[in-house]
Design a protein around this motif. Structure first.
Motif, PDB file in Angstrom:
ATOM      1  N   VAL A  36       0.852  -1.192   0.000  1.00 20.43           N
ATOM      2  CA  VAL A  36       0.000   0.000   0.000  1.00 20.43           C
ATOM      3  C   VAL A  36       0.887   1.240   0.000  1.00 20.43           C
ATOM      4  N   PRO A  37       1.286   1.741  -1.185  1.00 27.70           N
ATOM      5  CA  PRO A  37       2.016   3.011  -1.216  1.00 27.70           C
ATOM      6  C   PRO A  37       1.190   4.115  -0.560  1.00 27.70           C
ATOM      7  N   LYS A  45      -8.837   1.721  -1.252  1.00 29.27           N
ATOM      8  CA  LYS A  45      -9.185   0.520  -2.026  1.00 29.27           C
ATOM      9  C   LYS A  45      -8.676  -0.741  -1.338  1.00 29.27           C
ATOM     10  N   THR A  46      -7.461  -0.682  -0.801  1.00 35.79           N
ATOM     11  CA  THR A  46      -6.917  -1.845  -0.108  1.00 35.79           C
ATOM     12  C   THR A  46      -7.636  -2.070   1.215  1.00 35.79           C
ATOM     13  N   VAL A  61      -2.707  -8.352   5.476  1.00 32.70           N
ATOM     14  CA  VAL A  61      -1.594  -7.589   6.042  1.00 32.70           C
ATOM     15  C   VAL A  61      -1.241  -6.492   5.043  1.00 32.70           C
ATOM     16  N   GLN A  62      -1.052  -5.276   5.536  1.00 27.28           N
ATOM     17  CA  GLN A  62      -0.743  -4.153   4.641  1.00 27.28           C
ATOM     18  C   GLN A  62       0.640  -3.596   4.955  1.00 27.28           C
ATOM     19  N   GLU A  63       1.474  -3.481   3.916  1.00 25.82           N
ATOM     20  CA  GLU A  63       2.811  -2.922   4.048  1.00 25.82           C
ATOM     21  C   GLU A  63       2.892  -1.635   3.234  1.00 25.82           C
ATOM     22  N   GLU A  64       3.337  -0.529   3.849  1.00 22.89           N
ATOM     23  CA  GLU A  64       3.471   0.739   3.130  1.00 22.89           C
ATOM     24  C   GLU A  64       4.823   0.768   2.422  1.00 22.89           C
ATOM     25  N   LEU A  65       4.794   0.598   1.113  1.00 24.13           N
ATOM     26  CA  LEU A  65       6.006   0.530   0.305  1.00 24.13           C
ATOM     27  C   LEU A  65       5.838   1.381  -0.947  1.00 24.13           C
ATOM     28  N   ALA A  84      -2.469  -1.048  -7.299  1.00 25.00           N
ATOM     29  CA  ALA A  84      -2.197   0.288  -7.837  1.00 25.00           C
ATOM     30  C   ALA A  84      -1.086   0.281  -8.875  1.00 25.00           C
ATOM     31  N   ALA A  85      -1.134  -0.653  -9.804  1.00 27.94           N
ATOM     32  CA  ALA A  85      -0.158  -0.668 -10.896  1.00 27.94           C
ATOM     33  C   ALA A  85      -0.643   0.284 -11.984  1.00 27.94           C
TER      34      ALA A  85
END
Length: 321
Positions: A36-37, A45-46, A61-65, A84-85
């Motif tokens: 999840v940027p 959305k995520t 699980v959400q990772e901010e990258l 989000a591509a």
């Protein structure tokens, strides 16, 4: 399900999972790892996808990258899904991930209908004659715009496109300045300019709350600087190939999540502009759109094999579709 270029093997796997019901779902691990940027659209959305998955018995699980790290982590098996591509803004990273015949990623298709990138100006600037990117460098307009384009973070796909335009003197922008700060910084500058009815041009996109809160117009892009078809964009859902094979039920849900740009702009407004929690915005949207929510869940089950829609409807208190 949507019509797009899903690989036949993946489509068959999803269909098989639907046929086998509970037995097939028992084989799916609970964890689903999202990238999840720090962009409001993918954040909400995520959150919506995670809410649905959690209700069905999964453990999201959400990772901010950032996007660059995201593509690497997906290929290395450290993440499962990315909603989000943006294409063509991320075309280089995307192509590198699919350049060989043994790609480790699956493209589930576009999840936002009506997305686009482009130059935008306040309505009063548009009405004064700035209607296409070719108008920007005209003497009578360039001076009023201070030969400056406002944009977001350096290193983003939009930043890359703008820097290329300056380097290549596209639309005569070779002697223009780029004010690249951040999304909030850019939008603050736009807000201040509109309040004072000053001239400004900036890098815009939809979906986003700016399209609801600001009276702006997108400029025509005859040279396709922002991509083909006037900057029209796809926002693709990517999953690891191994995840798609081992999680056909969760993959079917992710595949069927599709929003209009207006719907997502409204969600972004709730989160980013009204500063509400993304999970609250997501649940409100699901409750206000029972038909769409039911469509997301067509052919999907809980991890225990129950039909998904009645479970989600009751758990989230969604009206009957």
């Amino acid at each position: 399900m949507r019509h797009h270029s899903m690989p036949l093997a993946l489509a068959a796997s999803i269909a098989l999972a639907a046929s086998f019901g509970a037995h097939a779902q028992d084989q799916e691990d609970a964890q689903v790892r999202f990238s999840v940027p720090a962009w409001p659209g993918v954040t909400v959305k995520t959150a919506l996808a995670s809410t649905l998955l959690e209700t069905l018995g999964y453990e999201p699980v959400q990772e901010e990258l950032g996007s660059t790290i995201t593509y690497q982590a997906l290929r290395q098996g450290e993440l499962d899904a990315f909603l989000a591509a943006w294409l063509p803004a991320q075309q280089g990273m995307y192509d590198a991930s699919f350049e060989d015949g043994e790609s480790k990623l699956e493209d589930l298709g576009n999840n936002v209908d009506g997305a686009r990138l482009g130059f935008a100006v306040p309505a009063y600037v548009y009405e004064a004659g700035v209607k296409t990117a070719e108008d920007l460098d005209k003497e009578e307009f360039a001076d009023k715009l201070d030969r400056t384009i406002y944009s977001i973070e350096v290193g983003s796909g939009m930043s890359d496109s703008l820097n290329s335009a300056v380097d290549e003197d596209t639309y005569g922008l070779g002697d223009w300045n780029l004010s690249e700060t951040s999304t909030p910084g850019m939008l603050s500058a736009v807000d201040a300019a509109i309040d004072r009815e000053e001239w400004i041009v900036f890098a815009a996109w939809t979906p986003h709350w700016m399209n609801i809160e600001f009276d702006v117009r997108y400029l025509d892009d005859p040279e396709d600087m922002w991509g083909p078809e006037g900057g029209r964009s796809d926002v693709r859902t990517l999953v690891r190939s191994e995840f798609a094979e081992s999680h056909p039920n969760a993959t079917r849900l992710l595949d069927q999540l599709v929003f209009t740009a207006d719907d997502q702009s409204a969600m972004i407004r709730g989160f980013s502009y009204e500063e509400r929690e993304p999970e609250e915005v997501a649940v409100d949207w699901l409750r206000e759109h029972p038909e769409e929510t039911k469509g997301f869940l067509e052919g999907v089950t809980t991890r225990d094999g129950e039909e998904a829609w009645p479970v989600v409807r009751d758990a989230l208190e969604i009206p009957e579709a």
